[in-house]
Design an enzyme around this catalytic site. Structure first.
Site, mmCIF file in Angstrom:
data_model
loop_
_atom_site.group_PDB
_atom_site.id
_atom_site.type_symbol
_atom_site.label_atom_id
_atom_site.label_comp_id
_atom_site.label_asym_id
_atom_site.label_seq_id
_atom_site.Cartn_x
_atom_site.Cartn_y
_atom_site.Cartn_z
ATOM 1 N N HIS A 74 0.830 -1.215 0.000
ATOM 2 C CA HIS A 74 0.000 0.000 0.000
ATOM 3 C C HIS A 74 0.865 1.267 0.000
ATOM 4 C CE1 HIS A 74 -2.945 -3.004 1.859
ATOM 5 N NE2 HIS A 74 -3.383 -2.740 0.634
ATOM 6 N N ASP A 98 -10.304 -2.910 -0.057
ATOM 7 C CA ASP A 98 -9.796 -3.327 1.263
ATOM 8 C C ASP A 98 -9.353 -2.112 2.080
ATOM 9 O OD1 ASP A 98 -7.033 -4.563 -0.645
ATOM 10 O OD2 ASP A 98 -7.132 -2.634 0.370
ATOM 11 N N GLU A 118 -15.063 0.462 -6.174
ATOM 12 C CA GLU A 118 -14.937 -0.971 -5.872
ATOM 13 C C GLU A 118 -16.168 -1.690 -6.435
ATOM 14 O OE1 GLU A 118 -12.846 -3.380 -4.256
ATOM 15 O OE2 GLU A 118 -14.512 -4.578 -5.031
ATOM 16 N N GLY A 150 -14.790 -0.326 -12.384
ATOM 17 C CA GLY A 150 -13.897 0.813 -12.604
ATOM 18 C C GLY A 150 -13.900 1.292 -14.037
ATOM 19 N N ASP A 167 -5.784 -0.304 -8.197
ATOM 20 C CA ASP A 167 -5.462 -1.358 -7.224
ATOM 21 C C ASP A 167 -6.429 -2.523 -7.416
ATOM 22 O OD1 ASP A 167 -5.721 -1.682 -3.611
ATOM 23 O OD2 ASP A 167 -4.531 -2.784 -5.092
ATOM 24 N N SER A 168 -6.486 -3.010 -8.633
ATOM 25 C CA SER A 168 -7.478 -4.083 -8.879
ATOM 26 C C SER A 168 -6.853 -5.183 -9.721
ATOM 27 C CB SER A 168 -8.679 -3.501 -9.637
ATOM 28 O OG SER A 168 -8.185 -2.795 -10.738
ATOM 29 N N ASP A 170 -5.873 -8.359 -10.972
ATOM 30 C CA ASP A 170 -6.340 -9.708 -10.670
ATOM 31 C C ASP A 170 -6.657 -10.415 -11.975
ATOM 32 O OD1 ASP A 170 -8.804 -11.052 -8.328
ATOM 33 O OD2 ASP A 170 -6.901 -11.764 -9.143
#
Ligand code: SAM
Length: 291
Positions: A74, A98, A118, A150, A167-168, A170
């Site tokens: 982070h 998160d 999110e 997003g 920050d996603s 995946d």
């Protein structure tokens, strides 16, 4: 990256969480027990109480947040870009339900608004229940939580931002929209003059094609980009990479020393020296981006 929960032999009382890369190598984390196992319309959501990382949040079987040891991720996603920008006021975080990146952004007094986009409301609710310290940023008056994809949010909003943090990461995750080739240009279109975008692009030495393609997409849209790495013990490969990009030719060369002094003693990984060192890539990583 995927995980498989291997149940213990009869006489053991704990689980092992396997956080693997392509199912063949990675990290195993011994857990006392599971605290929560659920599914949202997007992904499986689990919380485990582990011996070495405290509580661990798994999404789709992948470890994405640890109560202990997630600071490097982070801090290194947020502070380099926040301090390269002369006066970041309006921030957008794509993913990151998160709250880890949000809390780091809010440390900077220059920040006026943070929009967290999110896709999965259940992530937010699970963190609120089990990770209250991570969740506290959502109570800050500067924070706006948007439950949306997003890609959809950025392509339909008229808001502009000084920083956009994606920050996603995946690949193969719940929604593939952030992996489309035009996502990078949509992000670029939502940045103010001198705005900076940060993308997490995963481990440095596992999916070289993905990293190279990400850098190629970014370099065609932004005047300047830099790649940084950080070591993080909760990732199966122990490290991850970020691409930081700016439309200005020299937008990534600044360092706001005054802003740094205001937050540096709250960091446990990031420092002015780490700010420099993180962008100095090992030879085997550098050659991915400059073959
Ligand atoms: N901190 C994590 C890590 O260490 O890798 C990264 C965050 S987690 C992997 C990805 C987050 O982004 C999750 O909360 C997920 O629900 C969210 N997400 C995934 N795809 C999304 C999308 N298209 N739009 C918004 N959020 C998304």
């Amino acid at each position: 990256m995927n995980s498989k929960i291997r149940h213990p032999v009869k006489n053991e009382t704990s689980l092992w969480i396997e956080n693997l890369v392509d199912g063949v190598s990675g990290l195993t984390i011994k857990a006392r027990h599971a605290l929560f196992c659920g599914s949202s319309p997007f992904q499986k959501i689990e919380v485990f109480d582990t011996y070495s990382f405290g509580l661990v949040l798994c999404l789709g079987g992948t470890v994405v947040l640890t109560e202990r040891g997630s600071e490097p991720y982070h801090e290194m996603m947020v502070h380099p870009a926040m301090l390269m920008h002369p006066d970041p006021k309006r921030i957008c975080i794509i993913g990151g339900g998160d709250g880890g990146c949000l809390n780091e952004v809010l440390r900077h007094p220059s920040v006026e608004t943070v929009t967290v986009v999110e896709i999965d409301r259940m992530v937010r609710e699970t963190v609120q229940t089990h990770f209250p310290l991570f969740s506290q940023g959502f109570n800050d008056s500067r924070t706006e939580l948007v439950i949306d994809d997003g890609y959809h949010f950025l392509s339909s909003t008229d808001k502009q931002f000084d920083l956009i943090l994606v920050d996603s990461y995946d690949p193969g995750g719940p929604v593939r929209s952030l992996e489309t080739s035009d996502f990078y240009s949509i992000v670029a279109g939502r940045l103010n003059a001198g705005g900076i975008a940060v993308f997490q692009i995963g481990p440095p030495l596992v999916n070289e094609d993905f990293l190279r393609d990400s850098a190629l997409s970014v370099s065609s849209l932004y005047a300047q980009y830099k790649v940084s790495t950080c070591s993080i013990r909760s990732f199966p490969e122990g490290s991850c990479c970020f691409i930081t990009a700016c439309a200005d030719q020299k937008g990534l060369d600044g360092f706001n020393r005054v802003g740094y002094e205001l937050i540096s003693d709250q960091c446990c990984y990031y420092s002015d020296e780490v700010h420099k060192g993180a962008f100095m890539l090992p030879r085997c990583v550098k050659r991915i981006f400059c073959p």
